[in-house]
Design an enzyme around this catalytic site. Structure first.
Site, mmCIF file in Angstrom:
data_model
loop_
_atom_site.group_PDB
_atom_site.id
_atom_site.type_symbol
_atom_site.label_atom_id
_atom_site.label_comp_id
_atom_site.label_asym_id
_atom_site.label_seq_id
_atom_site.Cartn_x
_atom_site.Cartn_y
_atom_site.Cartn_z
ATOM 1 N N ASN A 8 -42.453 -41.113 4.127
ATOM 2 C CA ASN A 8 -41.086 -40.768 4.521
ATOM 3 C C ASN A 8 -40.829 -41.387 5.906
ATOM 4 O O ASN A 8 -41.513 -41.045 6.877
ATOM 5 C CB ASN A 8 -40.949 -39.236 4.558
ATOM 6 C CG ASN A 8 -39.553 -38.807 4.961
ATOM 7 O OD1 ASN A 8 -38.997 -39.349 5.908
ATOM 8 N ND2 ASN A 8 -38.986 -37.840 4.278
ATOM 9 N N ASP A 10 -37.922 -41.393 7.618
ATOM 10 C CA ASP A 10 -36.723 -40.856 8.292
ATOM 11 C C ASP A 10 -36.833 -40.945 9.808
ATOM 12 O O ASP A 10 -35.856 -41.218 10.508
ATOM 13 C CB ASP A 10 -36.529 -39.366 7.959
ATOM 14 C CG ASP A 10 -36.114 -39.136 6.524
ATOM 15 O OD1 ASP A 10 -35.781 -40.104 5.834
ATOM 16 O OD2 ASP A 10 -36.138 -37.955 6.099
ATOM 17 N N ARG A 19 -30.899 -44.166 20.330
ATOM 18 C CA ARG A 19 -30.317 -45.135 21.246
ATOM 19 C C ARG A 19 -29.162 -45.922 20.641
ATOM 20 O O ARG A 19 -28.522 -46.695 21.324
ATOM 21 C CB ARG A 19 -31.406 -46.143 21.660
ATOM 22 C CG ARG A 19 -32.363 -45.614 22.700
ATOM 23 C CD ARG A 19 -31.648 -45.511 24.046
ATOM 24 N NE ARG A 19 -32.548 -45.076 25.082
ATOM 25 C CZ ARG A 19 -33.270 -45.902 25.844
ATOM 26 N NH1 ARG A 19 -33.218 -47.198 25.668
ATOM 27 N NH2 ARG A 19 -34.046 -45.416 26.765
ATOM 28 N N HIS A 44 -34.388 -39.594 3.390
ATOM 29 C CA HIS A 44 -33.457 -38.484 3.164
ATOM 30 C C HIS A 44 -32.127 -38.841 3.818
ATOM 31 O O HIS A 44 -32.035 -38.892 5.046
ATOM 32 C CB HIS A 44 -34.059 -37.205 3.783
ATOM 33 C CG HIS A 44 -33.233 -35.972 3.562
ATOM 34 N ND1 HIS A 44 -33.654 -34.734 3.993
ATOM 35 C CD2 HIS A 44 -32.028 -35.767 2.969
ATOM 36 C CE1 HIS A 44 -32.737 -33.815 3.670
ATOM 37 N NE2 HIS A 44 -31.738 -34.426 3.063
ATOM 38 N N ARG A 46 -29.078 -37.559 4.928
ATOM 39 C CA ARG A 46 -28.502 -36.227 5.174
ATOM 40 C C ARG A 46 -26.994 -36.336 5.312
ATOM 41 O O ARG A 46 -26.465 -37.367 5.726
ATOM 42 C CB ARG A 46 -29.089 -35.621 6.464
ATOM 43 C CG ARG A 46 -30.572 -35.334 6.377
ATOM 44 C CD ARG A 46 -31.031 -34.596 7.616
ATOM 45 N NE ARG A 46 -30.612 -33.221 7.579
ATOM 46 C CZ ARG A 46 -31.396 -32.195 7.231
ATOM 47 N NH1 ARG A 46 -32.663 -32.391 6.939
ATOM 48 N NH2 ARG A 46 -30.927 -30.979 7.198
ATOM 49 N N HIS A 51 -30.267 -39.319 10.823
ATOM 50 C CA HIS A 51 -31.269 -40.388 10.934
ATOM 51 C C HIS A 51 -30.950 -41.542 9.972
ATOM 52 O O HIS A 51 -30.473 -42.583 10.401
ATOM 53 C CB HIS A 51 -32.715 -39.876 10.831
ATOM 54 C CG HIS A 51 -32.994 -38.794 9.835
ATOM 55 N ND1 HIS A 51 -32.635 -38.882 8.511
ATOM 56 C CD2 HIS A 51 -33.634 -37.605 9.980
ATOM 57 C CE1 HIS A 51 -33.046 -37.796 7.875
ATOM 58 N NE2 HIS A 51 -33.639 -36.986 8.737
ATOM 59 N N THR A 104 -35.316 -29.497 10.027
ATOM 60 C CA THR A 104 -35.820 -30.215 8.868
ATOM 61 C C THR A 104 -35.634 -29.302 7.667
ATOM 62 O O THR A 104 -35.173 -28.169 7.825
ATOM 63 C CB THR A 104 -37.302 -30.601 9.079
ATOM 64 O OG1 THR A 104 -37.789 -31.290 7.917
ATOM 65 C CG2 THR A 104 -38.180 -29.382 9.342
ATOM 66 N N THR A 105 -35.929 -29.787 6.460
ATOM 67 C CA THR A 105 -35.680 -28.988 5.252
ATOM 68 C C THR A 105 -36.480 -27.686 5.303
ATOM 69 O O THR A 105 -37.704 -27.713 5.347
ATOM 70 C CB THR A 105 -36.065 -29.800 4.002
ATOM 71 O OG1 THR A 105 -35.598 -31.135 4.171
ATOM 72 C CG2 THR A 105 -35.459 -29.191 2.758
ATOM 73 N N GLU A 159 -41.414 -30.984 -6.535
ATOM 74 C CA GLU A 159 -42.167 -31.246 -5.310
ATOM 75 C C GLU A 159 -42.333 -29.893 -4.620
ATOM 76 O O GLU A 159 -41.341 -29.227 -4.287
ATOM 77 C CB GLU A 159 -41.437 -32.236 -4.394
ATOM 78 C CG GLU A 159 -42.245 -32.487 -3.116
ATOM 79 C CD GLU A 159 -41.720 -33.661 -2.292
ATOM 80 O OE1 GLU A 159 -41.229 -34.653 -2.873
ATOM 81 O OE2 GLU A 159 -41.806 -33.575 -1.058
ATOM 82 N N HIS A 200 -44.112 -31.918 2.929
ATOM 83 C CA HIS A 200 -43.582 -31.222 4.102
ATOM 84 C C HIS A 200 -44.682 -30.726 5.028
ATOM 85 O O HIS A 200 -45.524 -29.927 4.635
ATOM 86 C CB HIS A 200 -42.667 -30.042 3.770
ATOM 87 C CG HIS A 200 -41.613 -29.889 4.824
ATOM 88 N ND1 HIS A 200 -41.860 -29.281 6.024
ATOM 89 C CD2 HIS A 200 -40.342 -30.342 4.879
ATOM 90 C CE1 HIS A 200 -40.771 -29.350 6.759
ATOM 91 N NE2 HIS A 200 -39.846 -29.987 6.105
ATOM 92 N N GLY A 201 -44.618 -31.247 6.241
ATOM 93 C CA GLY A 201 -45.484 -30.755 7.310
ATOM 94 C C GLY A 201 -46.936 -31.206 7.231
ATOM 95 O O GLY A 201 -47.752 -30.782 8.047
ATOM 96 N N GLY A 222 -44.195 -37.672 6.253
ATOM 97 C CA GLY A 222 -43.372 -38.456 7.158
ATOM 98 C C GLY A 222 -43.639 -38.232 8.629
ATOM 99 O O GLY A 222 -44.138 -39.105 9.332
ATOM 100 N N HIS A 223 -43.321 -37.026 9.106
ATOM 101 C CA HIS A 223 -43.315 -36.771 10.543
ATOM 102 C C HIS A 223 -44.669 -37.081 11.172
ATOM 103 O O HIS A 223 -44.745 -37.747 12.221
ATOM 104 C CB HIS A 223 -42.908 -35.307 10.778
ATOM 105 C CG HIS A 223 -42.737 -34.946 12.203
ATOM 106 N ND1 HIS A 223 -43.673 -34.230 12.900
ATOM 107 C CD2 HIS A 223 -41.751 -35.228 13.076
ATOM 108 C CE1 HIS A 223 -43.257 -34.076 14.146
ATOM 109 N NE2 HIS A 223 -42.097 -34.666 14.273
HETATM 110 N N1 PXP Z 1 -40.656 -33.931 1.138
HETATM 111 C C1 PXP Z 1 -39.454 -33.372 1.342
HETATM 112 C C2 PXP Z 1 -38.695 -32.911 0.144
HETATM 113 C C3 PXP Z 1 -38.910 -33.270 2.640
HETATM 114 O O1 PXP Z 1 -37.697 -32.682 2.823
HETATM 115 C C4 PXP Z 1 -39.612 -33.799 3.727
HETATM 116 C C5 PXP Z 1 -38.991 -33.782 5.090
HETATM 117 O O2 PXP Z 1 -37.912 -34.658 5.113
HETATM 118 C C6 PXP Z 1 -40.870 -34.374 3.465
HETATM 119 C C7 PXP Z 1 -41.374 -34.408 2.182
HETATM 120 C C8 PXP Z 1 -41.695 -34.943 4.577
HETATM 121 O O3 PXP Z 1 -42.010 -33.932 5.468
HETATM 122 P P1 PXP Z 1 -42.692 -34.303 6.856
HETATM 123 O O4 PXP Z 1 -41.786 -35.244 7.550
HETATM 124 O O5 PXP Z 1 -42.840 -32.986 7.519
HETATM 125 O O6 PXP Z 1 -44.021 -34.939 6.507
#
Ligand code: PXP
Length: 246
Positions: A8, A10, A19, A44, A46, A51, A104-105, A159, A200-201, A222-223
């Protein structure tokens, strides 16, 4: 077979939007991630465009198709987003709940609520009508009644929201309740012949027990990847994760 890794990107766009410049370049992030072994790029779009921007969607999709990799568009269930997905026809759409004020979600889709169920199933049907080859996953908690409601829709996968698991991992709490729920959810989805994804996370550390459990066929991360890339570079971080998943 190793699970798929969806990167991810994003937060590469978050940095760019901070910026309003054209860098860091999102297509370059997609290309480097895929060349380092990722199977899919997830973005994503949004509603507030904080982003990812509209123009990023076809740009990233072109990078993915050029490298014969998957493109996963994560989105809320609004008419606008359903229209975009119906038009651009991604390989995968991941439907998520979306609140403007969230960082975030937060949590999965609340499909036990009748109004939400109709909204989500309406989005699924419209996307499939216009883009029958797109596969759809629903972002939900590993909660049996919720998963049973998902199975009443013509989806391809769920998911599982791993946010609470990932937080408890960082807090060194007992992970057994999460892993037990994942096991139950897995059997339900396996019996229904639906895909079982996670996201996520997650970090490379919290990923390890999930890989050991061996239930999920796809992880979207992603993050942590983008944060770690500041120190090690995107290709190295993605390459190491792919190795860990092998
Ligand atoms: N999957 C979904 C459905 C998400 O909403 C997100 C966050 O955008 C991710 C995966 C990735 O999460 P993270 O950025 O915390 O790794």
């Amino acid at each position: 077979m190793r699970p798929r890794l969806g990167v991810n990107i994003d937060h590469v766009a978050t940095l760019r939007q901070q910026r309003g410049e054209s860098y860091p370049n999102i297509e370059r992030a997609a290309e480097l991630s895929l060349k380092a072994g990722a199977d899919q790029i997830t973005i994503h779009l949004r509603e507030d465009r904080r982003h990812i921007q509209d123009a990023d969607v076809p740009a990233v999709q072109t990078v993915c198709s050029g490298l014969k990799k998957l493109f996963n568009l994560e989105m809320g269930c609004s008419d606008e987003m359903v229209g975009i997905a119906s038009r651009i026809k991604p390989d995968w759409v991941c439907l998520v709940p979306e609140k403007r004020e969230e960082k975030t979600t937060e949590g999965g889709l609340a499909v036990l609520d009748d109004v939400n169920f109709k909204r989500v199933s309406g989005a699924v049907e419209t996307i499939l009508k216009h883009s029958p080859r797109t596969k759809i996953s629903l972002f939900v908690e590993a909660h049996t009644p919720t998963l049973e409601a998902c199975l009443r829709m013509p989806i391809h996968a769920v998911e599982i929201h791993t946010g609470d698991y990932a937080r408890d991992f960082l807090l060194k709490k007992d992970l057994t309740p999460h892993l037990t729920h994942y096991q139950e959810a897995y059997y339900l989805m396996k019996n229904a012949q639906k895909g079982f994804h996670a996201g996520h996370g997650l970090t490379k550390h919290s990923l390890a027990p999930l890989l050991k459990q061996g239930l999920f066929e796809e992880y979207n991360i992603g993050h942590w990847i983008v944060g770690e890339a500041v120190f090690k570079g995107l290709e190295t971080v993605v390459g190491d994760l792919v190795k860990q998943m092998s």
